[in-house]
Scaffold this active site. Structure first.
Site, PDB file in Angstrom:
ATOM      1  N   LYS A  34      -1.470  -7.624  -7.125  1.00 33.06           N
ATOM      2  CA  LYS A  34      -1.819  -8.876  -6.454  1.00 33.06           C
ATOM      3  C   LYS A  34      -3.283  -9.241  -6.714  1.00 33.06           C
ATOM      4  O   LYS A  34      -3.615 -10.405  -6.923  1.00 33.06           O
ATOM      5  CB  LYS A  34      -1.574  -8.785  -4.946  1.00 33.06           C
ATOM      6  CG  LYS A  34      -1.938 -10.079  -4.198  1.00 33.06           C
ATOM      7  CD  LYS A  34      -1.636  -9.977  -2.720  1.00 33.06           C
ATOM      8  CE  LYS A  34      -2.629  -9.079  -2.024  1.00 33.06           C
ATOM      9  NZ  LYS A  34      -3.990  -9.711  -1.961  1.00 33.06           N
ATOM     10  N   SER A  50      -0.193  -8.983   2.131  1.00 33.74           N
ATOM     11  CA  SER A  50      -1.644  -8.881   2.189  1.00 33.74           C
ATOM     12  C   SER A  50      -2.052  -8.535   3.604  1.00 33.74           C
ATOM     13  O   SER A  50      -1.434  -8.988   4.579  1.00 33.74           O
ATOM     14  CB  SER A  50      -2.290 -10.213   1.770  1.00 33.74           C
ATOM     15  OG  SER A  50      -3.679 -10.213   2.046  1.00 33.74           O
ATOM     16  N   HIS A  62       0.836  -1.207   0.000  1.00 36.16           N
ATOM     17  CA  HIS A  62       0.000   0.000   0.000  1.00 36.16           C
ATOM     18  C   HIS A  62       0.870   1.257   0.000  1.00 36.16           C
ATOM     19  O   HIS A  62       0.605   2.214  -0.731  1.00 36.16           O
ATOM     20  CB  HIS A  62      -0.888   0.032   1.248  1.00 36.16           C
ATOM     21  CG  HIS A  62      -1.897  -1.058   1.327  1.00 36.16           C
ATOM     22  ND1 HIS A  62      -1.857  -2.028   2.301  1.00 36.16           N
ATOM     23  CD2 HIS A  62      -2.991  -1.335   0.579  1.00 36.16           C
ATOM     24  CE1 HIS A  62      -2.877  -2.851   2.148  1.00 36.16           C
ATOM     25  NE2 HIS A  62      -3.572  -2.456   1.105  1.00 36.16           N
ATOM     26  N   GLY A  84      -2.699  -2.350  -6.590  1.00 38.19           N
ATOM     27  CA  GLY A  84      -1.659  -3.357  -6.609  1.00 38.19           C
ATOM     28  C   GLY A  84      -2.043  -4.521  -7.503  1.00 38.19           C
ATOM     29  O   GLY A  84      -3.216  -4.909  -7.583  1.00 38.19           O
ATOM     30  N   GLN A 112      -9.238  -8.003 -10.000  1.00 38.49           N
ATOM     31  CA  GLN A 112      -9.842  -6.735  -9.600  1.00 38.49           C
ATOM     32  C   GLN A 112      -9.346  -5.587 -10.467  1.00 38.49           C
ATOM     33  O   GLN A 112     -10.121  -4.716 -10.867  1.00 38.49           O
ATOM     34  CB  GLN A 112      -9.533  -6.446  -8.131  1.00 38.49           C
ATOM     35  CG  GLN A 112     -10.023  -5.094  -7.644  1.00 38.49           C
ATOM     36  CD  GLN A 112      -9.777  -4.897  -6.167  1.00 38.49           C
ATOM     37  OE1 GLN A 112     -10.572  -5.293  -5.330  1.00 38.49           O
ATOM     38  NE2 GLN A 112      -8.655  -4.289  -5.823  1.00 38.49           N
TER      39      GLN A 112
END
Length: 284
Positions: free
Chosen positions: A149, A185, A37, A147, A153
């Site tokens: 990951k 995460s 983040h 991000g 999304q």
């Protein structure tokens, strides 16, 4: 750094910044922040005049009430991390402020959402699209940072931006990993010591798949089977899916196509925690 607790406060600041001609960057999060983040916030601070980080554990994207209840909430610690990273304003709303009335809007992203996360978490991407749309309208950013990951999304939000003609640019950053390869995460905080020791096996399986793809010596089915098999002996790990998909369409691959970009995506349950990860590789 200012802390904005209401929609009205965010809108008032956004209008002022827009009038002043400032470029606005938005980093949407659900909190329990980690280095991934903060990397996004620092990038936004370099490229924009104003950086808004939002922290909102969005109830409409959880199809598992227990997962929603247990999701880590650390607003004070998060605020302490955001300020030195270059955040201008932290948007920290309540659910009542974000959803003054129940949302009845329904999004359908077609084939993009009918696989992987969408197939295993019905309604998840509808909730994601709803809250992201609200954040875009309220903060009116020029750039928004996500991000990689959450690979699916990112694809969904990119489609949302295109379909609804949001005047902004999506910037996706590579997954940030721990020293042993585990993708960072917020949910990692919930892993006990035994589960944490096993968790890097997910990335190891993805690396195996990546190596086999680049070798050009194995079929799609053989790569998929080998990667899944590498997880079968991981103690306590319950594989939900491991798929090789076209990185653009997200559709499962049937055969190789030279030069195509492939995403290898995995989701698994470990110690009561659901983890996801992916790697992206271009076929030789």
């Amino acid at each position: 750094m200012e802390i904005l607790n209401t929609v009205a406060a965010l809108q008032a600041h956004t209008e002022t910044w827009r009038r002043e001609g400032k470029r606005i960057g938005l980093v949407p999060t659900m909190g329990a922040l980690h280095e991934g983040h903060l990397q996004l916030v620092r990038a936004a601070a370099q490229e924009c005049d104003v950086v808004i980080a939002s922290i909102f554990v969005n109830p409409t994207q959880f199809n598992n009430p227990e997962d929603f209840r247990l999701y880590p909430r650390l607003p004070e610690a998060d605020a302490a991390l955001l300020a030195p990273a270059g955040c201008t304003a932290l948007f920290l709303p309540t659910a009542a402020d974000m959803y003054p009335q129940p949302s009845v809007l329904r999004f359908d992203f077609g084939p993009l959402e009918h696989v992987m996360e969408g197939a295993h978490r019905p309604g998840h991407f509808n909730g994601v699209a709803t809250v992201v749309s609200k954040l875009f309208h309220l903060s009116r950013p020029h750039r928004v940072y996500f991000g990689q990951k959450d690979f699916q999304q990112v694809a969904i939000v990119r489609q949302l931006i295109a379909d609804l003609s949001f005047d902004l640019e999506l910037v996706a950053f590579p997954t940030v990993r721990e020293a042993d390869g585990l993708a960072m995460s917020s949910r990692n905080r919930r892993l006990d010591a035994a589960a944490r020791a096993v968790a890097p096996r997910l990335y190891q399986a993805l690396q195996l798949a990546q190596k086999l793809v680049l070798s050009g010596q194995a079929s799609v089915d053989e790569v998929r089977t080998a990667a899944r098999a590498s997880l079968s002996s991981a103690p306590g790990l319950e594989l939900e899916y491991l798929e090789l998909v076209d990185a653009q369409t997200l559709q499962p691959l049937q055969q190789w196509q030279p030069g195509r970009t492939v995403a290898v995506c995995v989701a698994a349950h470990l110690g009561g925690v659901r983890l996801i990860d992916n790697v992206v590789v271009t076929q030789p």
